[in-house]
Motif scaffolding. Structure first.
Motif, short mmCIF file in Angstrom:
data_model
loop_
_atom_site.label_atom_id
_atom_site.label_comp_id
_atom_site.label_asym_id
_atom_site.label_seq_id
_atom_site.Cartn_x
_atom_site.Cartn_y
_atom_site.Cartn_z
N THR A 43 -3.56 -5.37 11.42
CA THR A 43 -4.71 -5.26 12.34
C THR A 43 -4.29 -5.33 13.81
O THR A 43 -4.67 -4.45 14.60
CB THR A 43 -5.76 -6.33 12.03
OG1 THR A 43 -6.23 -6.14 10.69
CG2 THR A 43 -6.94 -6.24 12.99
N PRO A 44 -3.52 -6.33 14.25
CA PRO A 44 -3.11 -6.33 15.65
C PRO A 44 -2.20 -5.16 16.01
O PRO A 44 -2.23 -4.69 17.16
CB PRO A 44 -2.38 -7.68 15.81
CG PRO A 44 -2.04 -8.11 14.44
CD PRO A 44 -3.11 -7.55 13.55
N VAL A 45 -1.43 -4.68 15.05
CA VAL A 45 -0.60 -3.50 15.30
C VAL A 45 -1.48 -2.30 15.57
O VAL A 45 -1.26 -1.52 16.51
CB VAL A 45 0.36 -3.22 14.13
CG1 VAL A 45 1.11 -1.91 14.35
CG2 VAL A 45 1.32 -4.38 13.94
N ARG A 46 -2.52 -2.14 14.77
CA ARG A 46 -3.45 -1.02 14.96
C ARG A 46 -4.12 -1.10 16.33
O ARG A 46 -4.25 -0.09 17.03
CB ARG A 46 -4.49 -1.04 13.84
CG ARG A 46 -5.38 0.20 13.79
CD ARG A 46 -6.26 0.19 12.55
NE ARG A 46 -5.47 0.08 11.32
CZ ARG A 46 -5.53 -0.93 10.48
NH1 ARG A 46 -6.35 -1.95 10.69
NH2 ARG A 46 -4.78 -0.95 9.38
N GLU A 47 -4.51 -2.30 16.73
CA GLU A 47 -5.13 -2.48 18.04
C GLU A 47 -4.15 -2.13 19.16
O GLU A 47 -4.51 -1.47 20.15
CB GLU A 47 -5.60 -3.92 18.20
CG GLU A 47 -6.76 -4.31 17.29
CD GLU A 47 -7.12 -5.78 17.41
OE1 GLU A 47 -6.67 -6.43 18.37
OE2 GLU A 47 -7.86 -6.28 16.54
#
Length: 217
Positions: free
Chosen positions: A40-44
């Motif tokens: 999730t933080p990578v996608r953001e």
């Protein structure tokens, strides 16, 4: 600092330092593993980097790090010549301003010569500071702010050139000496001509080129 912010900063810095090269396809899973975070933080972080033009996302395939296109390099070079040339012209009739700038630039050049050529990140940082000193000397805050916004692209271009071409580091040091002497002599046209030669030689692109990078195959 949130996980997304950390990933964003570290991936971006790796791009600027040419540790992650243009044309490389990154996966969310690969980056999540590298930084010990969830996807999730990578996608953001990827979405933010895409919005800034550093990468392009391809669903189910990954994130393509955008290469430095020749036309982008030419445009950055043109902008830098205009802004730095304007600054030197603005102080050409002010001996005190010239003296102060020359002293600051000579100090920068001394620092630059003391950096290990293998420290590409440190070398590129001091290189950017050299040119920012010139731009700021024009005492136009709006133009200085715009020039500062070019700083990240400037750093990426320099690290790429130093990695790519043997002798680039020494060429930069020699050219910076010539630029300082042109400023000390209050010769803005000499400075502009020398800056043009310097930037085109260091980055190896002639103005007016228009090559664009393609999509991943």
């Amino acid at each position: 600092m949130s996980a997304a912010e950390r990933v964003y900063r570290e991936v971006k810095e790796s791009i600027l330092l040419n540790e992650i090269t243009g044309g490389e396809l990154l996966s969310e899973g690969e980056i999540a593993t590298r930084y010990s975070v969830s996807r999730t933080p990578v996608r953001e972080a990827f979405l933010r980097l895409e919005s800034e033009g550093w990468m392009k996302l391809y669903p189910k395939r990954g994130a393509l790090v955008q290469p430095i296109a020749d036309d982008e390099v030419a445009e950055v070079i043109e902008a830098r010549i205009l802004l730095e040339g304007h600054a030197v012209r603005a102080i050409a009739g002010d001996p005190a301003a010239i003296e102060a700038l020359v002293a600051a630039l000579r100090g920068n050049l001394d620092d630059h010569r003391g950096i290990d050529p293998t420290d590409v990140a440190g070398f590129a940082k001091v290189d950017a500071q050299f040119h920012q000193l010139i731009a700021a000397a024009g005492r136009n805050r709006l133009l200085t702010g715009f020039y500062t916004s070019l700083g990240e692209r400037h750093r990426r271009m320099t690290t790429t050139s130093v990695h790519r071409r043997t002798g680039t580091s020494q060429r930069i040091l020699d050219d910076h000496h010539e630029l300082i002497e042109a400023i000390a002599a209050a010769e803005p046209e000499h400075f502009i001509a020398a800056l043009d030669r310097h930037l085109l030689a260091v980055h190896g692109v002639a103005t007016g080129t228009g090559t664009r990078s393609g999509e991943p195959r």
